[in-house]
Design an enzyme around this catalytic site. Structure first.
Site, PDB file in Angstrom:
ATOM      1  N   CYS A  91       0.859  -1.186   0.000  1.00 21.33           N
ATOM      2  CA  CYS A  91       0.000   0.000   0.000  1.00 21.33           C
ATOM      3  C   CYS A  91       0.894   1.235   0.000  1.00 21.33           C
ATOM      4  O   CYS A  91       2.107   1.131  -0.197  1.00 21.33           O
ATOM      5  CB  CYS A  91      -0.946  -0.001   1.203  1.00 21.33           C
ATOM      6  SG  CYS A  91      -0.133   0.225   2.795  1.00 21.33           S
ATOM      7  N   ALA A  92       0.323   2.394   0.226  1.00 18.48           N
ATOM      8  CA  ALA A  92       1.095   3.641   0.131  1.00 18.48           C
ATOM      9  C   ALA A  92       2.109   3.776   1.257  1.00 18.48           C
ATOM     10  O   ALA A  92       3.271   4.119   1.024  1.00 18.48           O
ATOM     11  CB  ALA A  92       0.151   4.833   0.115  1.00 18.48           C
TER      12      ALA A  92
END
Length: 377
Positions: free
Chosen positions: A73-74
């Site tokens: 994810c980020a």
């Protein structure tokens, strides 16, 4: 039981080793399509984490039972949650430590060249497509086009028993923050940049130096002679054997000349560069650019991104043989491609007219490099 964390360096090594990796990216679809971890033998599933809050059933039929699944994810938080659910469901899972932010900041060091006088190392920013270099001679080091992760160059120099004494930037970068001024401030190294690039802090002007010399290193500054990507773009010819080409010449293309909104004017400069100054350089010189577009296609058998000028001429024959009008039309067409995100703010920071904290710097640099045009298929 804590879920396994995989570092960005470990993932980068898997990319370089061309290993098979199954990656579950839980960012939004647009973010995934714009920029992802790319490997020749990577497999992907993209599903936003908020669609998996109630469980992994929506994607269970797409997941392998015999492979480790890397959740991404980020920043890492959402990928940890998804990796935990995968483990609970009986899958073998890990998450990317630090998320895509850490992926953007990883440098891989590769040896490029060595003789009795110098040794040269390339730093591959695998998640960003940026390249920087260290040239070492008799305990002193020159850094070319450094990223902002100055501690990584310091550590590499220390490991090699060298002191960083010279730093050069080939131009004012548009897609990443330069570490040149910070290295100069921290270490007292001499920092060189073209005055015409408009930086407002103190530095040595490349216009005043035809050559930079120390120990067994002779750097011929091809200044005011290789414009194109920016008006002040330069290249550095080291010991008549290695051409650090900045964003002027890539392995599979040329630097895009449209970031200053003067496409045709700067494209003419780029044409003159390719057909005059570059034409004078012999085929055997090794070209080492500041960016690459496709790691799998551009990394060579020795493990670095670089090629002889002769091979690049053959690979990009149309660019080197086109008439001026054909060249300009092609560049103008390519200039319609998406510009580097946040490039105006990044340039302002590199020029010294703006500043930003670490969180903002990370946000500005997120995404792929988009500093090239004319890439071959």
């Amino acid at each position: 039981m804590a879920v396994k964390a995989m570092t960005a360096k470990e993932v980068a090594q898997k990319v370089l080793n061309k290993e098979n990796v199954f990656l579950l990216d839980v960012r939004n679809e647009n973010d995934f399509n714009d920029w992802k971890i790319e490997g020749e033998n990577f497999e992907y599933v993209n599903k936003p984490y908020f669609e998996l809050i109630d469980g992994i059933e929506p994607i269970q039929d797409q997941l392998p039972e015999d492979k480790e699944i890397l959740s991404v994810c980020a920043k890492e938080g959402s990928s940890i949650m998804v990796a935990e659910m995968l483990n609970e469901a009986g899958y073998k899972a890990a998450y990317l430590k630090g998320g895509m932010k850490s992926w953007s900041e990883t440098l891989h060091k590769a040896k490029v060249y060595e003789d009795e006088e110098i040794s040269v190392y390339q730093f591959i920013r695998v998640g960003k497509g940026c390249l920087s270099y260290m040239v070492v001679s008799e305990g002193e080091a020159l850094i070319v086009d450094p990223a902002r992760f100055t501690e990584q160059y310091e550590a590499a120099a220390k490991e090699l028993g060298a002191e960083i004494t010279h730093v050069v930037d080939s131009h004012l970068h548009a897609d990443h923050i330069s570490g040149g001024k910070e290295l100069s401030d921290k270490l007292g190294a001499k920092y060189y940049l073209m005055k015409s690039e408009g930086a407002i802090f103190d530095f040595l002007h490349l216009e005043d130096h035809d050559k930079i010399e120390f120990n067994k290193v002779s750097v011929e500054v091809l200044a005011v002679k290789t414009p194109g990507h920016t008006p002040g773009s330069v290249s550095f010819l080291v010991n008549n054997q290695l051409l650090f080409s900045g964003d002027t010449i890539f392995i599979s293309g040329l630097g895009r000349p449209d970031l200053g909104n003067k496409v045709r004017e700067w494209a003419m400069d780029l044409y003159d560069t390719v057909h005059s100054k570059v034409a004078e350089i012999i085929d055997d010189v090794i070209v080492l650019p500041a960016h690459y577009a496709d790691l799998d296609k551009e990394i060579n058998s020795e493990g670095y991104i670089g090629s002889t000028l002769g091979e690049i001429r053959n690979r990009n024959n149309e660019m080197f043989t086109a008439t001026k009008e054909e060249f300009l039309e092609s560049v103008e067409k390519s200039a319609s491609s998406v510009k580097p995100p946040n490039f105006e703010e990044i340039i302002a920071i590199n020029r010294g007219v703006e500043s930003a904290d670490i969180d903002r710097l990370q946000e500005l640099e997120i995404g792929p490099n988009r500093c090239a045009v004319h890439h071959t298929d």
